[in-house]
Design a protein around this motif. Sequence first.
Motif, PDB file in Angstrom:
ATOM      1  N   LEU A 187       0.810  -1.086   0.033  1.00  0.00           N
ATOM      2  CA  LEU A 187       0.035   0.176   0.060  1.00  0.00           C
ATOM      3  C   LEU A 187       0.898   1.220   0.060  1.00  0.00           C
ATOM      4  O   LEU A 187       1.705   1.649   0.809  1.00  0.00           O
ATOM      5  CB  LEU A 187      -0.964   0.117   1.302  1.00  0.00           C
ATOM      6  CG  LEU A 187      -1.873  -1.109   1.439  1.00  0.00           C
ATOM      7  CD1 LEU A 187      -2.597  -1.072   2.483  1.00  0.00           C
ATOM      8  CD2 LEU A 187      -2.808  -1.331  -0.004  1.00  0.00           C
ATOM      9  N   ALA A 188       1.133   2.107  -1.092  1.00  0.00           N
ATOM     10  CA  ALA A 188       1.769   3.030  -1.155  1.00  0.00           C
ATOM     11  C   ALA A 188       0.805   4.538  -1.131  1.00  0.00           C
ATOM     12  O   ALA A 188      -0.064   4.574  -1.809  1.00  0.00           O
ATOM     13  CB  ALA A 188       2.473   3.151  -2.234  1.00  0.00           C
ATOM     14  N   ALA A 189       1.445   5.316  -0.376  1.00  0.00           N
ATOM     15  CA  ALA A 189       0.653   6.739  -0.276  1.00  0.00           C
ATOM     16  C   ALA A 189       1.027   7.756  -1.404  1.00  0.00           C
ATOM     17  O   ALA A 189       2.294   7.488  -1.927  1.00  0.00           O
ATOM     18  CB  ALA A 189       0.817   7.235   1.146  1.00  0.00           C
ATOM     19  N   LYS A 190       0.140   8.683  -1.556  1.00  0.00           N
ATOM     20  CA  LYS A 190       0.702   9.674  -2.324  1.00  0.00           C
ATOM     21  C   LYS A 190       0.649  10.895  -1.380  1.00  0.00           C
ATOM     22  O   LYS A 190      -0.262  11.448  -1.037  1.00  0.00           O
ATOM     23  CB  LYS A 190      -0.188   9.936  -3.388  1.00  0.00           C
ATOM     24  CG  LYS A 190      -0.326   8.971  -4.623  1.00  0.00           C
ATOM     25  CD  LYS A 190      -1.617   9.049  -5.344  1.00  0.00           C
ATOM     26  CE  LYS A 190      -1.668   8.090  -6.698  1.00  0.00           C
ATOM     27  NZ  LYS A 190      -2.789   8.062  -7.353  1.00  0.00           N
ATOM     28  N   VAL A 191       2.059  11.487  -1.459  1.00  0.00           N
ATOM     29  CA  VAL A 191       2.162  12.789  -0.485  1.00  0.00           C
ATOM     30  C   VAL A 191       2.985  13.775  -1.252  1.00  0.00           C
ATOM     31  O   VAL A 191       4.083  13.499  -1.789  1.00  0.00           O
ATOM     32  CB  VAL A 191       3.048  12.252   0.815  1.00  0.00           C
ATOM     33  CG1 VAL A 191       3.352  13.412   1.651  1.00  0.00           C
ATOM     34  CG2 VAL A 191       2.173  10.990   1.630  1.00  0.00           C
ATOM     35  N   ASN A 192       2.681  15.020  -1.014  1.00  0.00           N
ATOM     36  CA  ASN A 192       3.358  16.046  -1.523  1.00  0.00           C
ATOM     37  C   ASN A 192       4.560  16.334  -0.573  1.00  0.00           C
ATOM     38  O   ASN A 192       4.105  17.214   0.354  1.00  0.00           O
ATOM     39  CB  ASN A 192       2.540  17.323  -1.786  1.00  0.00           C
ATOM     40  CG  ASN A 192       3.208  18.550  -2.541  1.00  0.00           C
ATOM     41  OD1 ASN A 192       4.600  18.622  -2.368  1.00  0.00           O
ATOM     42  ND2 ASN A 192       2.574  19.372  -3.125  1.00  0.00           N
ATOM     43  N   ARG A 193       5.660  16.132  -0.778  1.00  0.00           N
ATOM     44  CA  ARG A 193       6.657  16.110   0.144  1.00  0.00           C
ATOM     45  C   ARG A 193       7.032  17.661   0.602  1.00  0.00           C
ATOM     46  O   ARG A 193       7.695  17.925   1.570  1.00  0.00           O
ATOM     47  CB  ARG A 193       7.995  15.220  -0.138  1.00  0.00           C
ATOM     48  CG  ARG A 193       8.874  15.782  -1.365  1.00  0.00           C
ATOM     49  CD  ARG A 193      10.142  15.235  -1.533  1.00  0.00           C
ATOM     50  NE  ARG A 193       9.926  13.989  -1.990  1.00  0.00           N
ATOM     51  CZ  ARG A 193       9.925  13.595  -3.539  1.00  0.00           C
ATOM     52  NH1 ARG A 193      10.358  14.440  -4.207  1.00  0.00           N
ATOM     53  NH2 ARG A 193       9.881  12.349  -3.802  1.00  0.00           N
TER      54      ARG A 193
END
Length: 363
Positions: free
Chosen positions: A163-169
């Motif tokens: 399960l991979a998240a989408k994050v604006n680092r």
Amino acid sequence: MGNTFGQLFRVTTFGESHGGGIGVVIDGCPPKIDISEAEIQRELDRRRPGQSKIATQRKEEDRCEILSGVFEGKTLGTSIGILVRNKDARPEDYAAIAKTFRPSHADFTYEAKYGIRNWQGGGRASARETIGRVAAGAIARKVLRTLFSKIDIVAYVAQIHELAAKVNRSKVKISDVDANIVRCPDEAMAKKMISLIENTRAGGDSLGGVIECVVRNAPVGLGEPVFDKLEADLAKAMLSLPATKGFEIGSGFSATRMRGSEHNDAFEMRGGKVRTSTNYSGGIQGGISNGEEIYFRVAFKPTATIAREQETVTVSRESTKLAARGRHDPCVLPRAVPMVEAMAALVLCDHALRQHAINFSEK
């Protein structure tokens, strides 16, 4: 044993999982840095056990005591000693492994190296040792922010199993990370991660994943080539954490599938400063920070202690089977987030002081 980390900002941790306590001695911290037990405690609370339904249920408040080096809320420039006493140790939970090696733990290797080991919770090999790192990291953050007021270090869970998240680092904040118990700022994915961890624990198994960390507003010039490159020290710091299995910075392994014309970070002038139009380098070039965001990822293996019966051997070299007892995290990543931030702060603080020693000037 290698209990000390850093050159100018040096931390030495001590203690064992089920002993009297865990602590750290910090040398090289500049004087007159504002620090309080409350600031250190805030970070320790983020890593302590028993904080959620998906963490180990060992009940430890992990209250820190500053024993030395701080007077009237300011560092003295002398050695800082911090202690956290163990309150909820249950060494009897580990009696079954006194003569048995747990699969994928340090039991066998410690005994092979030293001829003796503390089998109560793994002793020195326990992740409880990281209390000292997190406490020292809280002080390192204060030093960094004294030198560079805008520097920001944020880590978060980017992946659990598949399960991979989408994050604006570039925009993620610590408050976003701490908004849920799995410490993933992607709210929809966080719910799936929590469910997966709960179901996996119910089946007596465990999970691994990836933590990403970003350092924003880092100055230009941190890093000491050739052997003390900034990314090299970050890699050592992260891989010294329990359960880590991999480290990549910037484009990492994906760079192997790119051409130089695609991967090179072109220079440009922006706001009167030399900047790069892309950041495949991860904020470090030639081992030295270039002023762009420093970002990296750390891979954590599934927790080695599981409730399922496994094949193993005894200290007398006899085959046997073992189903673990005790209180353990089904997935270490949520509690490892502050550990990753702390180790990043220790590396950056050490290099900041080293650069300051050669007449540092922010570019």
